[in-house]
Design an enzyme around this catalytic site. Structure first.
Site, PDB file in Angstrom:
ATOM      1  CE  LYS A   1      -9.297   3.008   3.704  1.00 22.98           C
ATOM      2  NZ  LYS A   1      -9.472   4.403   3.340  1.00 22.98           N
TER       3      LYS A   1
ATOM      4  CG  ASP B   1     -12.346   3.976   6.222  1.00 21.52           C
ATOM      5  OD1 ASP B   1     -11.586   4.575   7.184  1.00 21.52           O
ATOM      6  OD2 ASP B   1     -12.005   3.695   4.978  1.00 21.52           O
TER       7      ASP B   1
ATOM      8  CB  SER C   1      -8.673   5.193   7.776  1.00 21.00           C
ATOM      9  OG  SER C   1      -8.941   5.498   6.481  1.00 21.00           O
TER      10      SER C   1
ATOM     11  CG  HIS D   1      -1.774   1.338   1.254  1.00 22.14           C
ATOM     12  ND1 HIS D   1      -2.706   1.534   0.659  1.00 22.14           N
ATOM     13  CD2 HIS D   1      -1.684   2.397   2.003  1.00 22.14           C
ATOM     14  CE1 HIS D   1      -3.173   2.654   0.921  1.00 22.14           C
ATOM     15  NE2 HIS D   1      -2.472   3.228   1.812  1.00 22.14           N
TER      16      HIS D   1
ATOM     17  NE  ARG E   1     -10.566  10.492  10.229  1.00 23.26           N
ATOM     18  CZ  ARG E   1      -9.573   9.762   9.480  1.00 23.26           C
ATOM     19  NH1 ARG E   1     -10.140   8.843   8.818  1.00 23.26           N
ATOM     20  NH2 ARG E   1      -8.432  10.209   9.459  1.00 23.26           N
TER      21      ARG E   1
HETATM   22  N1  URA Z   1      -6.152   7.845   3.717  1.00 26.09           N
HETATM   23  C1  URA Z   1      -6.982   6.993   4.162  1.00 26.09           C
HETATM   24  O1  URA Z   1      -7.462   5.900   3.679  1.00 26.09           O
HETATM   25  N2  URA Z   1      -7.480   7.118   5.190  1.00 26.09           N
HETATM   26  C2  URA Z   1      -7.264   8.287   6.202  1.00 26.09           C
HETATM   27  O2  URA Z   1      -7.789   8.462   6.998  1.00 26.09           O
HETATM   28  C3  URA Z   1      -6.170   9.174   5.369  1.00 26.09           C
HETATM   29  C4  URA Z   1      -5.595   8.958   4.307  1.00 26.09           C
END
Ligand code: URA
Ligand code: CA
Length: 434
Positions: free
Chosen positions: A187, A161, A183, A82, A168
């Protein structure tokens, strides 16, 4: 349990239990907890932080809020990579075939998304016929047989999320490590990886502009991954300028083809070797980083890495002949050189602005509805530290619009020239593991 009590507890700096965190995340996902309470909670986390245990619990609560991909039918240790995102980051296109070619199973779920260029799927669709609409059975069978397949995002992954990130975004609570780290990790974990290599970018073109901030985020994510049973490590790499030369979809496919043969930009190649070696080790296909790196270099030199890319394209309906003849990729009508109007040394290439210019040409989506033009984009002919003479091409612009005066001006202002020599930036700052 009442949400108001949990907000108060976090406001007062007391750690929440696993049950309390699950109550919050489940309640919010279902709609039982309203946005105003969740906003207050996010702000309390912003000021009071979370313990390692809370961060791990929050991550798993978000993972469990939706579907989880089961990759257990795929043999071997599935390693995912990632990147926290940058400009012209062609690494995924290179790393998939590169590590697959030495036996690492890569089961990649990918998206399109917004940004300066398309996502990995958009880029791959620059190859005529390439198709990610394959069944789960085909996906599993391709990875088992050929070690690499890409499938479009499906299922309802981490709905908690999605909802919380959007909240947010409008409550000034994006920029806080426990929420960013959970977050991102939720994923990756929901997507089924056994092990995760993180490429945390730092510099002007990155989400974390400051090296110290990038380290803190990297450590937080590595800790979460390892605490929930997924081997995780991170590299901190430079994004003070775009990576490689190409920014654009077909252009990046071409750049990936070059890099798989060891003929790509040196920064992109080096980052791919560093990340790739970590992936190979996590997948237990080599016992040391040096051994892993040697395997990858040999695969590039022997043509094995390129062959793995061809097989992958063919398996998913793509025209593999583009690999030997990249002129078959989509091409733009206008090829325009942006030349230097003075001499000097390149001191800055403001990645954000270069990325935005690529997007304005049509390489990326400004909104979900925008159409991508796969052919367009930019090729940097100079990078930070390079000497420039008057008339040298700084950037080759691939455009399907004739009048791009404004875009050209913005690119010109994004590339700073000074009259004294400048050192090229460090590419890899640090390696962070458990
Ligand atoms: N990228 C994400 O997937 N989540 C965040 O909170 C910030 C950047
Ligand atoms: Ca690139």
């Amino acid at each position: 349990m009442r949400m108001v009590d949990l907000i108060q507890k976090k406001r007062d700096g007391i750690a929440l239990t696993k049950e309390e965190i699950h109550f919050i995340i489940q309640g919010y996902t279902k709609g039982d907890i309203p946005d105003y309470q969740m906003s207050a909670f996010a702000m309390a986390v912003y000021f009071k932080d979370m313990t390692s245990q809370e961060r791990a619990d929050l991550t798993m609560a978000m993972v469990e809020s939706g579907d989880q991909i089961d990759l257990s039918m795929i043999e071997g240790i599935k390693v995912d990579k990632h990147s926290t995102g940058g400009v012209g980051d062609t690494t995924t296109l290179v790393l998939g075939p590169l590590v697959a070619s030495v036996g690492v199973p890569v089961a990649k779920m990918s998206g399109r998304g917004l940004g300066h260029t398309g996502g990995t799927i958009d880029k791959l669709e620059a190859v005529e016929g390439f198709n990610v609409e394959i069944t789960n059975e085909q996906f599993v069978s391709l990875v088992n047989q050929h070690k690499l397949a890409v499938i479009g995002q499906s299922g309802n992954l981490t709905p908690a999320d999605k909802k919380l990130y959007a909240l947010r975004d409008v409550t000034a609570t994006v920029n806080t490590v426990p929420l960013i780290a959970s977050s991102i990790m939720s994923k990756k974990i929901a997507a089924g990886a056994d092990a995760i290599v993180l490429d945390v970018k730092t510099g002007a073109g990155a989400f974390m502009k400051d090296l110290e901030d990038a380290k803190v985020l990297a450590k937080a994510m590595v800790e979460i991954g390892n605490n929930v049973g997924r081997k995780t490590m991170a590299i901190i790499s430079d994004m003070s300028q775009p990576l490689g030369f190409a920014i654009g979809n077909a252009l990046e496919v071409k750049e990936a083809i070059d890099t798989l043969q060891g003929k790509g930009p040196k920064d992109l190649e080096e980052l791919c070797l560093v990340l790739g070696s970590q992936m190979v080790c996590l997948a237990e296909k080599a016992s040391t980083i040096e051994e892993a790196r040697e395997l990858l270099i040999q695969s590039m030199q022997s043509g094995q890495a390129l062959a793995s890319f061809k097989t992958f394209l063919r398996n998913q309906g793509g025209d593999e002949t583009v690999v030997d003849d990249p002129t078959k990729l989509p091409t733009a009508t206008y090829i325009i050189e942006l030349t230097a109007d003075k001499e000097g040394y390149v001191s800055e290439i403001i990645a954000d602005e270069i990325g935005t210019a690529a997007m304005k040409l049509g390489a990326g989506r400004a909104t979900k509805e925008s159409e991508i033009d796969l052919a367009v984009g930019l090729e940097l002919n100079k990078k930070i530290g390079d000497r420039v003479q008057v008339g040298d091409s700084l950037v080759t612009i691939h455009s399907n619009q004739e009048d791009i005066q404004e875009i050209m001006e913005s690119i010109r202002t994004a590339i700073k020239l000074v009259d004294h020599p400048v050192a090229a930036p460090t590419l890899i700052y640090e390696t962070i593991d458990a």
